[in-house]
Design a protein around this motif. Structure first.
Motif, PDB file in Angstrom:
ATOM      1  N   GLU A 170     -91.188 -31.806  37.123  1.00 14.22           N
ATOM      2  CA  GLU A 170     -91.067 -32.899  38.095  1.00 14.22           C
ATOM      3  C   GLU A 170     -89.878 -33.806  37.772  1.00 14.22           C
ATOM      4  OE1 GLU A 170     -94.889 -34.772  38.493  1.00 14.22           O
ATOM      5  OE2 GLU A 170     -95.754 -33.034  39.528  1.00 14.22           O
ATOM      6  N   ARG A 227     -89.790 -29.204  51.799  1.00 14.86           N
ATOM      7  CA  ARG A 227     -91.228 -28.954  51.651  1.00 14.86           C
ATOM      8  C   ARG A 227     -91.467 -27.936  50.541  1.00 14.86           C
ATOM      9  NH1 ARG A 227     -95.223 -25.506  53.571  1.00 14.86           N
ATOM     10  NH2 ARG A 227     -97.287 -26.484  53.653  1.00 14.86           N
ATOM     11  N   LYS A 256     -89.409 -29.329  46.463  1.00 19.43           N
ATOM     12  CA  LYS A 256     -89.708 -30.755  46.426  1.00 19.43           C
ATOM     13  C   LYS A 256     -88.752 -31.523  45.520  1.00 19.43           C
ATOM     14  CE  LYS A 256     -93.586 -33.877  45.323  1.00 19.43           C
ATOM     15  NZ  LYS A 256     -95.022 -33.925  44.941  1.00 19.43           N
ATOM     16  N   CYS A 295     -87.484 -36.084  53.784  1.00 19.64           N
ATOM     17  CA  CYS A 295     -88.496 -35.335  53.038  1.00 19.64           C
ATOM     18  C   CYS A 295     -88.298 -33.828  53.201  1.00 19.64           C
ATOM     19  CB  CYS A 295     -89.893 -35.739  53.515  1.00 19.64           C
ATOM     20  SG  CYS A 295     -91.255 -34.960  52.627  1.00 19.64           S
ATOM     21  N   ASN A 320     -94.499 -29.466  48.757  1.00 17.66           N
ATOM     22  CA  ASN A 320     -94.603 -30.882  49.134  1.00 17.66           C
ATOM     23  C   ASN A 320     -95.281 -30.979  50.490  1.00 17.66           C
ATOM     24  OD1 ASN A 320     -94.397 -33.603  49.470  1.00 17.66           O
ATOM     25  ND2 ASN A 320     -92.166 -33.695  49.481  1.00 17.66           N
TER      26      ASN A 320
END
Length: 437
Positions: free
Chosen positions: A118, A135, A138, A378, A432
């Motif tokens: 992450e 998506r 991420k 996003c 995501n």
């Protein structure tokens, strides 16, 4: 436990040219994987210098970002994938907010690790084109435009916007035999099948970059209507020199943005007149942005750039500046959303998704006409900025087109399939699901 900042004594801060504060303090750790050594150093170094100098300028002019100084430590890879993975692990252990792989090969190796660890991956203008799919990817970002975008824009540029006009023609693809050079192959193959041109891949091995006699013998024999180059480092200079020596028509020789490197063209000067490249950035040494860098960094003796070689005025150095502009914009957006200057990796990820460099922001930065506006979200981790076709006039690059835009109708379905295939091959894979777009 993830670290969102580093507290360090001045003597312990290694910041690749950025002076350490006199007292212990909180800093933003934004490291970069560099290659100032090896066969790609000639093109890697000015990009590294540009990235570093913009961050240095923010420290000197503004006291950092959001009042917090930046540590822009470099980890040397020599463009070697194994060393790149070692750098990633080292920088991760030191609490880096971001990883910048600076090689498509390193990007592909590190990509699955970032999804587990992450940590945002920032790969401006390079890497795996499918990373546009926020998506699926991420934690990965490749603004302002991807290699598939670049290939699409090149094809529009050489066809005057009508790819059907290439029917029956032959297009050679001179490329580094490396993940970077192979990245646009699926798009070119799709376009060849759709529009009826012959596509001829011609790989150049790492040991052949400076001696491409075999490749250019094949080009002379095949007599392609266009040669598209996807090279880097010594390969580009070697190809340009061979093209001039073999008298290949330079107006039929086109490169991705990494081939817009003035020192390579100056080796042959007028002989390369007509050579073109697609480029998402354009040189403007008199812009406010570049003059601020000159005042606070170059003239202050805080830069590693080669002034005697005119590096300040090159496409590569100024592209490096803009790469750091994008990252700094993401940091600022993250700070504003988080309500604190000391952001986490997760907050920086959201900051990257919030980057919106529109015309007004370019004007505020003093970078009008140096790059095209773009925004991420996003689901869109690339931004898909437009780019110019630029041409060597014998002394410098000039714009010879309006802004070109990639064909989303072709690229997006390919991205959807590539993303799905990647996730399926790397299970378990974190998606995501928050992306509603």
């Amino acid at each position: 436990m993830k670290l969102n900042y580093t507290t360090a004594l001045a003597a312990g801060i290694l910041s690749a040219g950025i002076a350490a504060p006199a007292l212990a303090q909180e800093v933003l750790k934004l490291p970069n994987m560099s290659y100032r050594t090896g066969p790609f150093a000639a093109t890697g170094t000015p990009h590294m210098n540009g990235q570093l100098d913009y961050m240095t300028m923010l420290n000197e002019r503004d006291g950092g970002i959001g009042g917090v100084r930046i540590v822009f430590e470099e980890c040397e890879t020599g463009y070697n994938t194994e060393k790149g993975v070692e750098c990633y692990e080292k920088l991760k252990s030191e609490g880096a907010l971001v990883t910048q792989p600076w090689s498509t090969g390193i990007t592909l190796q590190v990509l699955p690790r970032t999804n587990v660890d992450e940590i945002p991956m920032f790969a401006p203008g390079y890497g795996f084109s499918a990373m546009q799919d926020g998506r699926t990817f991420k934690w990965a970002f490749n603004p302002p435009t991807s290699y598939w975008d670049g290939a699409s824009m090149i094809m529009q540029g050489i066809s005057d916007g009508n790819l059907d006009s290439l029917n029956g023609k032959k297009i050679a693809f001179l490329h580094l035999d490396h993940p970077y050079g192979k990245e646009p192959l699926p798009l070119f193959e799709t376009l060849a099948e759709t529009h009826g041109f012959q596509f001829l891949p011609i790989p150049v091995g790492l040991t052949e970059m400076q001696n491409q006699s075999a490749q250019w013998l094949q080009i002379r024999r095949e007599r392609p209507d266009f040669v598209i180059m996807w090279g880097w480092g010594a390969m580009n200079a070697g190809a340009i020199t061979e093209a001039v020596k073999t008298r290949y028509p330079m107006e039929q020789f086109v490169s991705v943005w990494w081939g817009a490197h003035e020192p390579d063209l100056k080796l042959v000067g007028e002989g390369a007149k007509g050579y073109r490249a697609i480029s998402w950035n354009f040189v403007d040494s008199e812009s406010k942005l570049m003059q601020d860098v000159k005042t606070h960094v170059i003239d202050a003796g805080k830069s590693q750039l080669n002034q005697g070689a005119g590096e300040f005025d090159t496409t590569a150095y100024q592209r490096g500046i803009l790469m750091s502009v994008i990252l700094a914009e993401a940091v600022e957006a993250a700070q504003e959303e988080a309500g604190t200057p000391m952001i986490t990796q997760e907050q920086l990820r959201k900051g990257l998704e919030s980057v919106n460099i529109d015309e007004a922001r370019l004007a505020e930065l003093g970078a009008e006409e140096m790059m095209a506006p773009f925004a991420m979200s996003c689901s869109n981790h690339t931004g898909h900025a437009s780019a110019w076709m630029i041409e060597w006039d014998g002394e410098k690059f000039v714009k010879v087109s309006d802004l070109l835009t990639a064909d989303r109708a072709v690229i997006d379905p390919m991205v959807e399939k590539a993303s799905a295939d990647y996730a399926a091959a790397n299970q378990p894979w974190q998606m995501n699901d928050d992306c509603a777009e």
